[in-house]
Design a protein around this motif. Structure first.
Motif, PDB file in Angstrom:
ATOM      1  N   ALA A 198       0.835  -1.210   0.000  1.00 20.36           N
ATOM      2  CA  ALA A 198       0.000   0.000   0.000  1.00 20.36           C
ATOM      3  C   ALA A 198       0.865   1.254   0.000  1.00 20.36           C
ATOM      4  N   ARG A 199       0.363   2.295  -0.647  1.00 21.07           N
ATOM      5  CA  ARG A 199       1.031   3.604  -0.640  1.00 21.07           C
ATOM      6  C   ARG A 199      -0.039   4.691  -0.584  1.00 21.07           C
ATOM      7  N   PRO A 200       0.284   5.840   0.077  1.00 22.72           N
ATOM      8  CA  PRO A 200      -0.677   6.939   0.052  1.00 22.72           C
ATOM      9  C   PRO A 200      -0.723   7.610  -1.318  1.00 22.72           C
ATOM     10  N   PHE A 201      -1.920   7.933  -1.771  1.00 22.83           N
ATOM     11  CA  PHE A 201      -2.136   8.694  -3.009  1.00 22.83           C
ATOM     12  C   PHE A 201      -3.179   9.762  -2.744  1.00 22.83           C
ATOM     13  N   SER A 202      -2.926  10.960  -3.259  1.00 22.79           N
ATOM     14  CA  SER A 202      -3.886  12.050  -3.116  1.00 22.79           C
ATOM     15  C   SER A 202      -5.064  11.822  -4.053  1.00 22.79           C
ATOM     16  N   PHE A 203      -6.240  12.188  -3.601  1.00 28.92           N
ATOM     17  CA  PHE A 203      -7.403  12.177  -4.500  1.00 28.92           C
ATOM     18  C   PHE A 203      -7.242  13.313  -5.503  1.00 28.92           C
TER      19      PHE A 203
ATOM     20  N   PHE B 126      -6.698   9.063  -9.333  1.00 29.48           N
ATOM     21  CA  PHE B 126      -5.352   9.201  -8.771  1.00 29.48           C
ATOM     22  C   PHE B 126      -4.392   9.494  -9.921  1.00 29.48           C
ATOM     23  N   TYR B 127      -3.397  10.329  -9.617  1.00 24.99           N
ATOM     24  CA  TYR B 127      -2.395  10.685 -10.635  1.00 24.99           C
ATOM     25  C   TYR B 127      -1.024  10.242 -10.136  1.00 24.99           C
ATOM     26  N   GLY B 128      -0.323   9.453 -10.930  1.00 25.19           N
ATOM     27  CA  GLY B 128       0.934   8.890 -10.437  1.00 25.19           C
ATOM     28  C   GLY B 128       2.063   8.933 -11.454  1.00 25.19           C
ATOM     29  N   ILE B 129       3.263   8.660 -10.943  1.00 23.06           N
ATOM     30  CA  ILE B 129       4.453   8.528 -11.787  1.00 23.06           C
ATOM     31  C   ILE B 129       5.083   7.176 -11.507  1.00 23.06           C
ATOM     32  N   VAL B 130       5.668   6.595 -12.540  1.00 17.72           N
ATOM     33  CA  VAL B 130       6.402   5.345 -12.360  1.00 17.72           C
ATOM     34  C   VAL B 130       7.756   5.663 -11.747  1.00 17.72           C
TER      35      VAL B 130
ATOM     36  N   GLU C  52      12.232   1.787  -9.757  1.00 21.63           N
ATOM     37  CA  GLU C  52      12.696   0.827  -8.746  1.00 21.63           C
ATOM     38  C   GLU C  52      11.682   0.620  -7.623  1.00 21.63           C
ATOM     39  N   GLY C  53      10.576   1.327  -7.653  1.00 18.76           N
ATOM     40  CA  GLY C  53       9.570   1.225  -6.580  1.00 18.76           C
ATOM     41  C   GLY C  53       8.717  -0.020  -6.740  1.00 18.76           C
ATOM     42  N   PRO C  54       8.208  -0.579  -5.631  1.00 15.86           N
ATOM     43  CA  PRO C  54       7.392  -1.793  -5.749  1.00 15.86           C
ATOM     44  C   PRO C  54       5.995  -1.543  -6.311  1.00 15.86           C
ATOM     45  N   LEU C  55       5.354  -0.433  -5.971  1.00 14.66           N
ATOM     46  CA  LEU C  55       3.938  -0.293  -6.332  1.00 14.66           C
ATOM     47  C   LEU C  55       3.696   0.479  -7.633  1.00 14.66           C
ATOM     48  N   SER C  56       4.375   1.624  -7.796  1.00 13.20           N
ATOM     49  CA  SER C  56       3.975   2.511  -8.901  1.00 13.20           C
ATOM     50  C   SER C  56       4.085   1.878 -10.297  1.00 13.20           C
ATOM     51  N   PRO C  57       5.131   1.064 -10.599  1.00 18.63           N
ATOM     52  CA  PRO C  57       5.159   0.462 -11.941  1.00 18.63           C
ATOM     53  C   PRO C  57       3.960  -0.458 -12.169  1.00 18.63           C
ATOM     54  N   ARG C  58       3.496  -1.089 -11.107  1.00 22.84           N
ATOM     55  CA  ARG C  58       2.351  -2.006 -11.253  1.00 22.84           C
ATOM     56  C   ARG C  58       1.048  -1.228 -11.399  1.00 22.84           C
TER      57      ARG C  58
ATOM     58  N   GLY D 119       5.841  18.047  -9.930  1.00 25.40           N
ATOM     59  CA  GLY D 119       5.505  16.691 -10.378  1.00 25.40           C
ATOM     60  C   GLY D 119       4.088  16.291 -10.009  1.00 25.40           C
ATOM     61  N   THR D 120       3.958  15.089  -9.414  1.00 26.89           N
ATOM     62  CA  THR D 120       2.632  14.590  -9.054  1.00 26.89           C
ATOM     63  C   THR D 120       2.006  15.357  -7.890  1.00 26.89           C
ATOM     64  N   GLY D 121       2.768  16.240  -7.283  1.00 25.02           N
ATOM     65  CA  GLY D 121       2.246  17.088  -6.190  1.00 25.02           C
ATOM     66  C   GLY D 121       1.099  17.987  -6.614  1.00 25.02           C
ATOM     67  N   ILE D 122       0.817  18.037  -7.905  1.00 30.03           N
ATOM     68  CA  ILE D 122      -0.344  18.814  -8.369  1.00 30.03           C
ATOM     69  C   ILE D 122      -1.664  18.100  -8.003  1.00 30.03           C
ATOM     70  N   ALA D 123      -1.597  16.794  -7.730  1.00 32.60           N
ATOM     71  CA  ALA D 123      -2.828  15.995  -7.564  1.00 32.60           C
ATOM     72  C   ALA D 123      -3.816  16.583  -6.538  1.00 32.60           C
ATOM     73  N   PRO D 124      -3.397  16.854  -5.300  1.00 33.40           N
ATOM     74  CA  PRO D 124      -4.379  17.349  -4.325  1.00 33.40           C
ATOM     75  C   PRO D 124      -4.931  18.717  -4.695  1.00 33.40           C
TER      76      PRO D 124
ATOM     77  N   VAL E 186       2.454  22.531   4.259  1.00 34.62           N
ATOM     78  CA  VAL E 186       3.171  21.647   3.331  1.00 34.62           C
ATOM     79  C   VAL E 186       2.711  20.192   3.432  1.00 34.62           C
ATOM     80  N   GLU E 187       2.840  19.478   2.304  1.00 36.04           N
ATOM     81  CA  GLU E 187       2.685  18.022   2.331  1.00 36.04           C
ATOM     82  C   GLU E 187       3.761  17.403   1.459  1.00 36.04           C
ATOM     83  N   SER E 188       4.539  16.522   2.087  1.00 33.63           N
ATOM     84  CA  SER E 188       5.639  15.872   1.396  1.00 33.63           C
ATOM     85  C   SER E 188       5.167  14.541   0.823  1.00 33.63           C
ATOM     86  N   PHE E 189       5.604  14.213  -0.414  1.00 30.16           N
ATOM     87  CA  PHE E 189       5.201  12.950  -1.041  1.00 30.16           C
ATOM     88  C   PHE E 189       6.193  11.821  -0.755  1.00 30.16           C
ATOM     89  N   TRP E 190       7.380  12.160  -0.283  1.00 35.55           N
ATOM     90  CA  TRP E 190       8.316  11.098   0.127  1.00 35.55           C
ATOM     91  C   TRP E 190       9.344  11.630   1.078  1.00 35.55           C
TER      92      TRP E 190
HETATM   93  C1  LIG Z   1       0.680  11.918   1.752  1.00 40.10           C
HETATM   94  C2  LIG Z   1       1.217  11.329   0.467  1.00 40.10           C
HETATM   95  C3  LIG Z   1       0.488  11.461  -0.714  1.00 40.10           C
HETATM   96  C4  LIG Z   1       1.002  10.957  -1.910  1.00 40.10           C
HETATM   97  N1  LIG Z   1       0.296  11.135  -3.076  1.00 40.10           N
HETATM   98  C5  LIG Z   1       0.826  10.709  -4.249  1.00 40.10           C
HETATM   99  C6  LIG Z   1       0.155  10.946  -5.487  1.00 40.10           C
HETATM  100  O1  LIG Z   1      -0.941  11.524  -5.530  1.00 40.10           O
HETATM  101  N2  LIG Z   1       0.760  10.516  -6.633  1.00 40.10           N
HETATM  102  C7  LIG Z   1       1.974   9.875  -6.616  1.00 40.10           C
HETATM  103  O2  LIG Z   1       2.476   9.512  -7.691  1.00 40.10           O
HETATM  104  N3  LIG Z   1       2.613   9.634  -5.460  1.00 40.10           N
HETATM  105  C8  LIG Z   1       2.059  10.017  -4.287  1.00 40.10           C
HETATM  106  N4  LIG Z   1       2.722   9.747  -3.119  1.00 40.10           N
HETATM  107  C9  LIG Z   1       3.901   8.860  -3.180  1.00 40.10           C
HETATM  108  C10 LIG Z   1       3.395   7.398  -3.216  1.00 40.10           C
HETATM  109  O3  LIG Z   1       2.851   7.067  -1.960  1.00 40.10           O
HETATM  110  C11 LIG Z   1       4.496   6.385  -3.543  1.00 40.10           C
HETATM  111  O4  LIG Z   1       5.633   6.608  -2.753  1.00 40.10           O
HETATM  112  C12 LIG Z   1       4.882   6.406  -5.026  1.00 40.10           C
HETATM  113  O5  LIG Z   1       3.746   6.062  -5.816  1.00 40.10           O
HETATM  114  C13 LIG Z   1       5.994   5.408  -5.352  1.00 40.10           C
HETATM  115  O6  LIG Z   1       5.618   4.155  -4.879  1.00 40.10           O
HETATM  116  P1  LIG Z   1       6.575   2.899  -5.027  1.00 40.10           P
HETATM  117  O7  LIG Z   1       6.052   1.801  -4.166  1.00 40.10           O
HETATM  118  O8  LIG Z   1       6.709   2.569  -6.480  1.00 40.10           O
HETATM  119  O9  LIG Z   1       7.984   3.418  -4.503  1.00 40.10           O
HETATM  120  P2  LIG Z   1       8.378   3.909  -3.036  1.00 40.10           P
HETATM  121  O10 LIG Z   1       9.190   2.861  -2.389  1.00 40.10           O
HETATM  122  O11 LIG Z   1       7.147   4.357  -2.302  1.00 40.10           O
HETATM  123  O12 LIG Z   1       9.250   5.187  -3.352  1.00 40.10           O
HETATM  124  C14 LIG Z   1      10.593   5.099  -3.817  1.00 40.10           C
HETATM  125  C15 LIG Z   1      11.163   6.458  -4.083  1.00 40.10           C
HETATM  126  O13 LIG Z   1      10.512   7.053  -5.200  1.00 40.10           O
HETATM  127  C16 LIG Z   1      10.528   8.467  -5.113  1.00 40.10           C
HETATM  128  N5  LIG Z   1       9.130   8.918  -5.217  1.00 40.10           N
HETATM  129  C17 LIG Z   1       8.052   8.480  -4.485  1.00 40.10           C
HETATM  130  N6  LIG Z   1       6.908   9.110  -4.868  1.00 40.10           N
HETATM  131  C18 LIG Z   1       7.267   9.938  -5.865  1.00 40.10           C
HETATM  132  C19 LIG Z   1       6.538  10.858  -6.663  1.00 40.10           C
HETATM  133  N7  LIG Z   1       5.204  11.007  -6.490  1.00 40.10           N
HETATM  134  N8  LIG Z   1       7.173  11.566  -7.598  1.00 40.10           N
HETATM  135  C20 LIG Z   1       8.531  11.418  -7.779  1.00 40.10           C
HETATM  136  N9  LIG Z   1       9.291  10.581  -7.040  1.00 40.10           N
HETATM  137  C21 LIG Z   1       8.667   9.846  -6.091  1.00 40.10           C
HETATM  138  C22 LIG Z   1      11.167   8.804  -3.773  1.00 40.10           C
HETATM  139  O14 LIG Z   1      12.539   9.074  -3.992  1.00 40.10           O
HETATM  140  C23 LIG Z   1      10.985   7.524  -2.987  1.00 40.10           C
HETATM  141  O15 LIG Z   1      11.946   7.370  -1.977  1.00 40.10           O
HETATM  142  C24 LIG Z   1       2.233  10.259  -1.915  1.00 40.10           C
HETATM  143  C25 LIG Z   1       2.936  10.096  -0.715  1.00 40.10           C
HETATM  144  C26 LIG Z   1       2.459  10.641   0.455  1.00 40.10           C
HETATM  145  C27 LIG Z   1       3.252  10.459   1.733  1.00 40.10           C
END
Ligand SMILES: Cc1cc2nc3c(=O)[nH]c(=O)nc-3n(C[C@H](O)[C@H](O)[C@H](O)COP(=O)(O)OP(=O)(O)OC[C@H]3O[C@@H](n4cnc5c(N)ncnc54)[C@H](O)[C@@H]3O)c2cc1C
Ligand SMILES: NC(=O)c1ccc[n+]([C@@H]2O[C@H](COP(=O)([O-])OP(=O)(O)OC[C@H]3O[C@@H](n4cnc5c(N)ncnc54)[C@H](OP(=O)(O)O)[C@@H]3O)[C@@H](O)[C@H]2O)c1
Length: 242
Positions: free
Chosen positions: A50-55, A66-70, A73-79, A116-121, A238-242
């Protein structure tokens, strides 16, 4: 105790670029305030990840967006980016977050500043009536590496009373500022682009890259603004995405 998850079905996965995608999901009905986030999840190798995503959708819209970026190397976003119509997405039942207008004091101008994706909220907030009713001026700032990452342009440009300012940092792009947000706060380029002062009568919400949040907050503090807290009101949230 096992966690409760709601089950949603993907009805659209729009790809803006090879890395940027917007998911629309039907099913879960959630009460939230524009600007909040919720955890979304997929089952990966037997584990729910699970990961947090802004509506992006407004609270009144029953289709979640939801608006996201790949992050390759992350576990969730590529999927998430590979989900297709009809696929299941798990959604937690408890939206949260303080990047919401109800937490802000009154002001003349609302500045929504993102990378970047910080525009979502901010898209969710702009899709509600509240900012237009409460603030004389509404400014949306979006900084991206390349011009093609300036997503949701068509919708944003239709918002009549919005001042929309873009930054493109890694190529020359007509109509966008070059460089980074903190420098443009410090040297007055951001105010000049908006035609508005960035001062005590402003409320500033920042979302996206944690270094941008830190550097922009510092630039704003240097101009006399303060972090907003319930007990000691200021101008910066402020709200930080990572
Ligand atoms: C409160 C909150 C709201 C969020 N809302 C969104 C959203 O609306 N859209 C979204 O894409 N992500 C959002 N995120 C980030 C999201 O939760 C995941 O971290 C992201 O989707 C990557 O997931 P992952 O499992 O692939 O990699 P992770 O293991 O979660 O992240 C690996 C690394 O990727 C980088 N990273 C993570 N998120 C981003 C990003 N958004 N843009 C650029 N680099 C990033 C960082 O360096 C991070 O350490 C939010 C995070 C928080 C804390
Ligand atoms: N799969 C792909 O094809 C692909 C493609 C692109 C990105 N990605 C992934 O996405 C991640 C990057 O996402 P992103 O481009 O949305 O986010 P980002 O790196 O945060 O960049 C977005 C904007 O924020 C700016 N920025 C960065 N640090 C800043 C600071 N301290 N102060 C002010 N502004 C700052 C950037 O400027 P600068 O340009 O000056 O840094 C850029 O304009 C990468 O780590 C990568 O994992 C994947």
């Amino acid at each position: 105790m096992s966690e409760t998850w709601l089950e949603g079905k993907v009805i659209e996965n729009r790809h803006w670029t090879e890395a940027l995608f917007s998911l629309r999901v039907e099913g879960p009905r959630l009460a939230f305030e524009a600007g909040q986030f919720v955890r979304i999840a997929l089952d990966i190798e037997g584990e729910r990840v699970a990961r947090p995503f802004s509506f992006v959708n407004a609270p009144a819209d029953p289709t979640l967006e939801f608006y996201g970026i790949v992050v390759p190397e992350g576990p969730l976003s590529p999927r998430l980016a590979r989900l297709g119509v009809g696929d299941t997405l798990f959604v937690a039942p408890n939206p949260a977050g303080f990047l919401v207008l109800s937490e802000l004091p009154e002001a003349e101008s609302l500045w929504l500043i993102s990378t970047g994706t910080g525009i979502a909220p901010f898209l969710s907030i702009l899709r509600t009536e509240a900012p237009w009713k409460r603030y004389r001026n509404v400014v949306l700032v979006h900084a991206v590496r390349q011009a093609r990452e300036l997503v949701y342009q068509e919708e944003i440009r239709q918002m009549k009373n919005l001042k929309y300012i873009t930054f493109v940092s890694r190529e020359a792009a007509g109509g966008s500022l070059a460089g980074r947000i903190p420098a443009a706060v410090a040297d007055g380029r951001l105010e000049a682009a908006a035609g508005l002062p960035l001062g005590q009568a402003s409320q500033v919400m920042l979302c996206g890259n944690p270094d941008m949040l830190k550097d922009t907050s510092a630039a704003l503090i240097a101009r006399g603004l303060r972090k907003h807290r319930r007990r000691s009101p200021g101008q910066i949230t402020v709200e930080s995405f990572w």
